[in-house]
Design a protein around this motif. Structure first.
Motif, PDB file in Angstrom:
ATOM      1  N   UNK A  44       0.829  -1.205   0.000  1.00 44.53           N
ATOM      2  CA  UNK A  44       0.000   0.000   0.000  1.00 44.53           C
ATOM      3  C   UNK A  44       0.863   1.254   0.000  1.00 44.53           C
ATOM      4  N   UNK A  45       1.939   1.221   0.784  1.00 50.07           N
ATOM      5  CA  UNK A  45       2.871   2.356   0.815  1.00 50.07           C
ATOM      6  C   UNK A  45       3.537   2.527  -0.546  1.00 50.07           C
ATOM      7  N   UNK A  46       4.005   1.422  -1.125  1.00 49.59           N
ATOM      8  CA  UNK A  46       4.715   1.478  -2.397  1.00 49.59           C
ATOM      9  C   UNK A  46       3.827   1.989  -3.530  1.00 49.59           C
ATOM     10  N   UNK A  47       2.592   1.514  -3.559  1.00 44.06           N
ATOM     11  CA  UNK A  47       1.680   1.915  -4.643  1.00 44.06           C
ATOM     12  C   UNK A  47       1.071   3.290  -4.410  1.00 44.06           C
ATOM     13  N   UNK A  48       0.822   3.610  -3.150  1.00 43.61           N
ATOM     14  CA  UNK A  48       0.124   4.860  -2.870  1.00 43.61           C
ATOM     15  C   UNK A  48       0.996   6.093  -2.835  1.00 43.61           C
ATOM     16  N   UNK A  49       2.283   5.938  -2.553  1.00 44.31           N
ATOM     17  CA  UNK A  49       3.138   7.108  -2.369  1.00 44.31           C
ATOM     18  C   UNK A  49       3.208   7.983  -3.613  1.00 44.31           C
ATOM     19  N   UNK A  50       3.240   7.400  -4.778  1.00 45.88           N
ATOM     20  CA  UNK A  50       3.378   8.184  -6.011  1.00 45.88           C
ATOM     21  C   UNK A  50       2.173   9.089  -6.268  1.00 45.88           C
ATOM     22  N   UNK A  51       1.049   8.789  -5.607  1.00 44.14           N
ATOM     23  CA  UNK A  51      -0.165   9.577  -5.823  1.00 44.14           C
ATOM     24  C   UNK A  51      -0.375  10.638  -4.742  1.00 44.14           C
ATOM     25  N   UNK A  52       0.528  10.681  -3.757  1.00 41.41           N
ATOM     26  CA  UNK A  52       0.405  11.651  -2.681  1.00 41.41           C
ATOM     27  C   UNK A  52       0.851  13.040  -3.151  1.00 41.41           C
ATOM     28  N   UNK A  53       0.232  14.071  -2.584  1.00 42.25           N
ATOM     29  CA  UNK A  53       0.600  15.438  -2.950  1.00 42.25           C
ATOM     30  C   UNK A  53       2.035  15.751  -2.529  1.00 42.25           C
ATOM     31  N   UNK A  54       2.450  15.182  -1.405  1.00 42.30           N
ATOM     32  CA  UNK A  54       3.818  15.398  -0.923  1.00 42.30           C
ATOM     33  C   UNK A  54       4.685  14.172  -1.182  1.00 42.30           C
ATOM     34  N   UNK A  55       4.450  13.512  -2.306  1.00 38.34           N
ATOM     35  CA  UNK A  55       5.160  12.269  -2.628  1.00 38.34           C
ATOM     36  C   UNK A  55       6.676  12.456  -2.572  1.00 38.34           C
ATOM     37  N   UNK A  56       7.339  11.450  -1.997  1.00 36.94           N
ATOM     38  CA  UNK A  56       8.804  11.451  -1.927  1.00 36.94           C
ATOM     39  C   UNK A  56       9.293  10.078  -2.349  1.00 36.94           C
ATOM     40  N   UNK A  57       9.605   9.933  -3.626  1.00 40.33           N
ATOM     41  CA  UNK A  57      10.061   8.652  -4.129  1.00 40.33           C
ATOM     42  C   UNK A  57      11.454   8.315  -3.596  1.00 40.33           C
ATOM     43  N   UNK A  58      12.216   9.345  -3.247  1.00 39.35           N
ATOM     44  CA  UNK A  58      13.532   9.106  -2.640  1.00 39.35           C
ATOM     45  C   UNK A  58      13.369   8.428  -1.289  1.00 39.35           C
ATOM     46  N   UNK A  59      12.394   8.877  -0.502  1.00 41.70           N
ATOM     47  CA  UNK A  59      12.122   8.255   0.797  1.00 41.70           C
ATOM     48  C   UNK A  59      11.653   6.821   0.616  1.00 41.70           C
ATOM     49  N   UNK A  60      10.815   6.595  -0.406  1.00 40.34           N
ATOM     50  CA  UNK A  60      10.335   5.241  -0.682  1.00 40.34           C
ATOM     51  C   UNK A  60      11.491   4.337  -1.087  1.00 40.34           C
ATOM     52  N   UNK A  61      12.423   4.871  -1.855  1.00 41.16           N
ATOM     53  CA  UNK A  61      13.587   4.073  -2.260  1.00 41.16           C
ATOM     54  C   UNK A  61      14.428   3.681  -1.048  1.00 41.16           C
ATOM     55  N   UNK A  62      14.556   4.596  -0.096  1.00 38.14           N
ATOM     56  CA  UNK A  62      15.304   4.278   1.124  1.00 38.14           C
ATOM     57  C   UNK A  62      14.580   3.195   1.915  1.00 38.14           C
ATOM     58  N   UNK A  63      13.254   3.283   2.002  1.00 40.24           N
ATOM     59  CA  UNK A  63      12.479   2.244   2.687  1.00 40.24           C
ATOM     60  C   UNK A  63      12.712   0.891   2.029  1.00 40.24           C
ATOM     61  N   UNK A  64      12.710   0.849   0.698  1.00 44.27           N
ATOM     62  CA  UNK A  64      12.924  -0.412  -0.013  1.00 44.27           C
ATOM     63  C   UNK A  64      14.300  -1.004   0.275  1.00 44.27           C
ATOM     64  N   UNK A  65      15.312  -0.160   0.399  1.00 45.84           N
ATOM     65  CA  UNK A  65      16.658  -0.646   0.741  1.00 45.84           C
ATOM     66  C   UNK A  65      16.647  -1.276   2.126  1.00 45.84           C
ATOM     67  N   UNK A  66      15.996  -0.616   3.078  1.00 48.56           N
ATOM     68  CA  UNK A  66      15.914  -1.140   4.445  1.00 48.56           C
ATOM     69  C   UNK A  66      15.177  -2.472   4.462  1.00 48.56           C
ATOM     70  N   UNK A  67      14.090  -2.591   3.692  1.00 50.98           N
ATOM     71  CA  UNK A  67      13.310  -3.832   3.655  1.00 50.98           C
ATOM     72  C   UNK A  67      14.121  -4.948   3.001  1.00 50.98           C
TER      73      UNK A  67
END
Length: 268
Positions: A98-121
């Motif tokens: 849900x986080x991965x799919x929904x972040x790109x549609x957020x007004x304050x989307x931060x794909x860099x933050x999502x990429x960091x989350x993916x590295x941690x996971x």
């Protein structure tokens, strides 16, 4: 930490973080041992870059053809795909999706933050299944140094809390602090340095906790009887116990998932 390990981490710091710390001279035998360590940990691209950065280091007495031999291995790994970041626990994995799919549609989307989350996971998945990935930790360190200023750490902390990965992320960051000499202020998701980070990292150098296609938990013999590989079972159980305090839900789910997967393979 012995001289081989010290030079090993200096090469990783150079290759991943562009930090130059002069190497200590070693015999050809010890350089071969370091090369074996590089291959075992799957960090050939980082190590080769580090070695080339030390071309003019008078203590870098590499054996003839040493760098070229490791560089050939880099080509073999060049096309290896990155594993898809996922979690074994179904509820937590749905939250991650849900986080991965929904972040790109957020007004304050931060794909860099999502990429960091993916590295941690991805690091979490590797830790629970094979032990600490120094390649993955180096990737985390490089990302924080080069793109950390673009990360929304408040949002990252919210995601980690939803996925119950705050302490696992803190362990990964603590390794950067204890082994790669990061400053704690560089890693906002580390509230407290994990005291076992250093020991766990050194342990991964001396215990090859890697799975391969020949390893199994259960298998069916020709007679129809089922036997289990007690060595693999014990090793996986010990690893789960070792990391369960850092991510209790995901660690338990990962062990059960692998156990169930092995039983399912018998039925097939």
């Amino acid at each position: 930490m012995n001289i081989i390990q010290r030079n090993f981490f200096r090469l990783l710091r150079s290759g991943a973080l562009n930090e130059f710390v002069s190497l200590e001279p070693m015999s050809h035998y010890k350089w071969q041992q370091l090369g074996n360590l590089v291959v075992a940990q799957g960090v050939e691209p980082i190590a080769v870059k580090g070695m080339r950065n030390h071309t003019f280091d008078e203590n870098a007495n590499f054996p003839a053809g040493y760098i070229d031999e490791l560089a050939r291995r880099v080509q073999l790994r060049a096309n290896a795909p990155q594993p898809t970041p996922h979690l074994s626990n179904r509820v937590l994995n749905r939250r991650l999706r849900k986080i991965q799919k929904g972040e790109r549609h957020e007004l304050d989307a931060s794909m860099t933050t999502l990429e960091l989350l993916n590295i941690i996971v991805r690091n979490t998945n590797h830790i629970l299944n094979r032990g600490i990935s120094l390649s993955g930790i180096s990737e985390l360190g490089s990302f924080l140094r080069t793109r950390g200023d673009k990360v929304d750490f408040v949002k990252l902390e919210t995601w980690l809390r939803r996925l119950h990965l705050q302490r696992m992320a803190q362990l990964e960051g603590s390794i950067l602090i204890e082994v790669f000499e990061f400053d704690q202020q560089e890693i906002p998701f580390v509230q407290q340095v994990e005291k076992d980070a250093y020991a766990l990292t050194l342990r991964t150098l001396t215990h090859a906790e890697t799975d391969n296609s020949e390893e199994w938990h259960f298998r069916q013999r020709r007679t129809g009887f089922v036997e289990n590989n007690s060595r693999i079972m014990r090793r996986n159980l010990r690893r789960s116990i070792r990391y369960i305090n850092y991510a209790p839900i995901e660690t338990s789910s990962n062990f059960i998932h692998n156990f169930a997967k092995s039983l399912a393979e018998i039925e097939e």
